[in-house]
Design a protein around this motif. Structure first.
Motif, mmCIF file in Angstrom:
data_model
loop_
_atom_site.group_PDB
_atom_site.id
_atom_site.type_symbol
_atom_site.label_atom_id
_atom_site.label_comp_id
_atom_site.label_asym_id
_atom_site.label_seq_id
_atom_site.Cartn_x
_atom_site.Cartn_y
_atom_site.Cartn_z
ATOM 1 N N HIS A 163 0.844 -1.140 -0.007
ATOM 2 C CA HIS A 163 0.029 -0.049 -0.018
ATOM 3 C C HIS A 163 0.922 1.050 -0.031
ATOM 4 C CE1 HIS A 163 1.170 0.227 4.289
ATOM 5 N NE2 HIS A 163 0.350 1.489 4.308
ATOM 6 N N ASN A 164 0.462 2.296 -0.311
ATOM 7 C CA ASN A 164 1.059 3.747 -0.375
ATOM 8 C C ASN A 164 -0.073 4.792 0.163
ATOM 9 O OD1 ASN A 164 0.165 5.474 -2.730
ATOM 10 N ND2 ASN A 164 0.424 3.306 -3.523
ATOM 11 N N GLU A 165 -1.101 4.684 -0.061
ATOM 12 C CA GLU A 165 -2.289 5.560 0.328
ATOM 13 C C GLU A 165 -2.324 5.727 1.771
ATOM 14 O OE1 GLU A 165 -5.866 5.967 -2.253
ATOM 15 O OE2 GLU A 165 -5.035 4.284 -3.583
ATOM 16 N N PHE A 166 -2.060 7.094 2.176
ATOM 17 C CA PHE A 166 -2.099 7.204 3.712
ATOM 18 C C PHE A 166 -3.524 6.778 4.332
ATOM 19 C CE2 PHE A 166 1.702 10.527 4.587
ATOM 20 C CZ PHE A 166 2.494 9.457 3.791
ATOM 21 N N GLN A 167 -4.582 7.155 3.830
ATOM 22 C CA GLN A 167 -5.843 6.761 4.241
ATOM 23 C C GLN A 167 -6.076 5.120 4.659
ATOM 24 O OE1 GLN A 167 -5.672 7.652 1.122
ATOM 25 N NE2 GLN A 167 -7.239 7.252 -0.039
ATOM 26 N N ILE A 184 7.367 -8.644 -6.392
ATOM 27 C CA ILE A 184 8.345 -7.905 -6.367
ATOM 28 C C ILE A 184 9.422 -8.285 -5.211
ATOM 29 C CG2 ILE A 184 9.133 -5.498 -5.953
ATOM 30 C CD1 ILE A 184 6.200 -5.007 -6.533
ATOM 31 N N LEU A 185 8.984 -8.714 -4.087
ATOM 32 C CA LEU A 185 9.789 -9.003 -2.796
ATOM 33 C C LEU A 185 10.718 -10.384 -3.475
ATOM 34 C CD1 LEU A 185 7.397 -8.593 0.177
ATOM 35 C CD2 LEU A 185 9.522 -7.091 -0.543
ATOM 36 N N ASN A 186 10.298 -11.267 -4.138
ATOM 37 C CA ASN A 186 10.950 -12.447 -4.645
ATOM 38 C C ASN A 186 12.079 -11.903 -5.504
ATOM 39 O OD1 ASN A 186 11.571 -15.351 -5.014
ATOM 40 N ND2 ASN A 186 10.663 -14.934 -7.118
ATOM 41 N N LYS A 187 11.944 -10.867 -6.354
ATOM 42 C CA LYS A 187 12.858 -10.311 -7.198
ATOM 43 C C LYS A 187 14.020 -9.771 -6.286
ATOM 44 C CE LYS A 187 9.960 -8.799 -10.930
ATOM 45 N NZ LYS A 187 9.751 -7.457 -11.687
ATOM 46 N N MET A 188 13.777 -8.879 -5.274
ATOM 47 C CA MET A 188 14.604 -8.341 -4.334
ATOM 48 C C MET A 188 15.467 -9.358 -3.642
ATOM 49 S SD MET A 188 12.084 -5.179 -2.789
ATOM 50 C CE MET A 188 13.265 -4.634 -1.690
ATOM 51 N N TYR A 189 15.005 -10.562 -3.362
ATOM 52 C CA TYR A 189 15.785 -11.641 -2.848
ATOM 53 C C TYR A 189 16.899 -11.982 -3.817
ATOM 54 C CZ TYR A 189 13.324 -12.668 1.451
ATOM 55 O OH TYR A 189 12.844 -12.667 2.850
ATOM 56 N N VAL A 193 9.133 1.893 0.144
ATOM 57 C CA VAL A 193 7.621 1.577 -0.222
ATOM 58 C C VAL A 193 7.914 0.396 -1.201
ATOM 59 C CG1 VAL A 193 5.240 1.774 -1.329
ATOM 60 C CG2 VAL A 193 6.540 3.601 0.203
ATOM 61 N N VAL A 194 7.230 -0.684 -1.154
ATOM 62 C CA VAL A 194 7.174 -1.883 -1.950
ATOM 63 C C VAL A 194 5.721 -2.188 -2.267
ATOM 64 C CG1 VAL A 194 8.094 -4.143 -2.833
ATOM 65 C CG2 VAL A 194 9.508 -2.512 -1.362
ATOM 66 N N ASP A 195 5.090 -2.068 -3.536
ATOM 67 C CA ASP A 195 3.862 -2.020 -3.719
ATOM 68 C C ASP A 195 3.148 -2.301 -5.203
ATOM 69 O OD1 ASP A 195 1.130 -1.625 -3.146
ATOM 70 O OD2 ASP A 195 1.181 0.529 -3.261
ATOM 71 N N HIS A 196 2.160 -2.714 -5.300
ATOM 72 C CA HIS A 196 1.635 -2.906 -6.510
ATOM 73 C C HIS A 196 0.355 -2.266 -7.129
ATOM 74 C CE1 HIS A 196 -1.069 -6.472 -5.852
ATOM 75 N NE2 HIS A 196 -0.760 -5.932 -4.535
ATOM 76 N N HIS A 197 0.165 -1.418 -6.457
ATOM 77 C CA HIS A 197 -1.071 -0.777 -6.341
ATOM 78 C C HIS A 197 -0.906 0.826 -7.284
ATOM 79 C CE1 HIS A 197 -2.144 -3.469 -2.995
ATOM 80 N NE2 HIS A 197 -3.322 -3.374 -3.919
ATOM 81 N N ARG A 198 -2.137 1.453 -7.397
ATOM 82 C CA ARG A 198 -1.814 2.812 -7.799
ATOM 83 C C ARG A 198 -1.338 3.657 -6.717
ATOM 84 N NH1 ARG A 198 -7.913 5.759 -7.047
ATOM 85 N NH2 ARG A 198 -7.643 6.221 -4.740
ATOM 86 N N ILE A 199 -0.625 4.775 -7.156
ATOM 87 C CA ILE A 199 0.082 5.795 -6.300
ATOM 88 C C ILE A 199 -0.957 6.829 -5.899
ATOM 89 C CG2 ILE A 199 2.089 7.216 -5.559
ATOM 90 C CD1 ILE A 199 3.509 5.270 -7.664
ATOM 91 N N TYR A 244 13.412 5.140 -0.877
ATOM 92 C CA TYR A 244 13.338 4.009 -1.915
ATOM 93 C C TYR A 244 11.742 3.534 -2.038
ATOM 94 C CZ TYR A 244 14.250 -0.413 -4.015
ATOM 95 O OH TYR A 244 14.191 -1.675 -5.040
ATOM 96 N N TYR A 245 11.214 3.830 -3.324
ATOM 97 C CA TYR A 245 9.926 3.741 -3.897
ATOM 98 C C TYR A 245 10.270 2.734 -5.007
ATOM 99 C CZ TYR A 245 4.943 4.415 -4.296
ATOM 100 O OH TYR A 245 3.709 4.355 -4.065
ATOM 101 N N ARG A 246 9.449 1.404 -4.741
ATOM 102 C CA ARG A 246 9.342 0.375 -5.997
ATOM 103 C C ARG A 246 7.883 -0.023 -6.022
ATOM 104 N NH1 ARG A 246 13.696 -4.319 -6.754
ATOM 105 N NH2 ARG A 246 12.864 -5.152 -8.631
ATOM 106 N N ALA A 247 7.388 0.335 -7.416
ATOM 107 C CA ALA A 247 5.985 -0.036 -7.451
ATOM 108 C C ALA A 247 6.108 -0.806 -8.791
ATOM 109 C CB ALA A 247 4.997 1.174 -7.368
#
Length: 306
Positions: free
Chosen positions: A74-78, A120-125, A92-98, A108-111
């Motif tokens: 997630h990234n949306e503060f609400q 995405i986390l699997n790639k980071m490993y 932030v590591v996310d796959h949603h809209r910003i 560091y922002y990765r979407a």
């Protein structure tokens, strides 16, 4: 050294809980003092995954008070922790809209437009040459299965499928049979109150000037849910009055047949009819082939309401 907290969105689903645990492991392997926490109760599906791989649930918190944090899924503060405005967001590591996201310092922002944060986390490993332990692989696989509805969702990409195949081997399970068992574990609704159903997996969105709440329930029996429509509508009206939503949309998804039935209440019901080209009957309509809130519900409503 100050401990860094990592967590996903409120009303956490399997991707949010497991991604926090995976991020904790990834950062600890890199020498960082990071703790996974959660912003809500564990649902049945997630509990099944945690039990399968013998991993404890993250600690529950109710607010942030100036900590350093890593946001996942997630990234949306609400959708985040109360007090998130006071935090120092490091990553932030996310796959949603910003949306509705701003920081005072670089981060560091990765979407990526994939079906699941775990992909995405699997790639980071792999990018950091870090070990993926069997239980961590199992958690990431569970997240991908959950978010892609066992690879049936239109959000599912080739990257998600490839990651699942890699993680299946490390975890030592069959992704198809395990995945179906996991999804079914989270699909029972009879033992939940209307309020619990509305908060199994619910997110708030700003769409233009409107505040919209979109809740989703996955089930193997849509009729079981709508047999309680009056009770559910009363609960929706109570939440709307308390939080000032302009529109509340409940999407009940049949995980076997990959269709949904929508229940819409609020000042802007007509937006649902326009977004999906349907006519609401007693506040409901069938949405054929709709299973993804991220790709098949939120963008369509946003287009209409914005």
């Amino acid at each position: 050294m100050t401990k860094i907290l990592t967590f996903g969105h409120q009303n956490p689903d399997t991707d949010t809980i497991t991604s926090a645990l995976v991020m904790q492991d990834l950062q600890q392997q890199a020498g960082k003092d990071v703790e996974a926490v959660r912003l809500g109760e564990i649902n049945g599906e997630t509990a099944f995954a945690l039990e399968q791989f013998k991993v404890a649930a993250p600690r529950l918190i109710d607010k942030i008070d100036g900590e350093q944090v890593i946001l996942v899924d997630h990234n949306e503060f609400q959708q985040s922790a109360p007090g998130i405005e006071t935090a120092t967001v490091l990553m932030v590591v996310d796959h949603h809209r910003i949306s509705n996201f701003e920081t005072s310092a670089p981060l560091y922002y990765r979407a990526e437009p994939v079906g699941c944060t775990a992909t995405i986390l699997n790639k980071m490993y792999k990018e950091n040459n870090l070990e993926v332990k069997p239980e961590i692989a199992g958690l990431m696989l569970s997240a991908i299965i959950s978010d892609t509805l066992l690879f049936k969702s239109p959000t599912c990409t080739e990257e998600d499928i490839q990651a699942a195949e890699e993680l299946e081997q490390i975890a030592g399970i069959n992704k198809e049979s395990y995945g179906l068992d996991m999804l079914k574990a989270g699909a029972s609704t009879a033992d939940k109150s209307a309020e619990e159903l509305l908060n199994i997996d619910a997110k708030s969105f700003s769409m233009g000037e409107k505040e919209v709440r979109v809740a989703q329930v996955n089930t193997v029996d849509i009729d079981e849910v709508f047999a309680r429509q009056e009770e559910i509508e009363n609960a929706i009206n109570a939440e709307t009055a308390q939080n000032g939503y302009d529109l509340f949309v409940l999407v009940v998804t049949d995980i076997i047949n990959s269709d949904s039935k929508v229940l819409a209440l609020g000042q802007h019901q007509a937006a649902v009819e326009k977004a999906f080209n349907v006519a609401l009957d007693k506040n409901t309509a069938i949405l054929k082939g709709v299973v993804s809130r991220k790709k098949q519900v939120v963008p369509q409503l946003t287009d209409v309401l914005s």
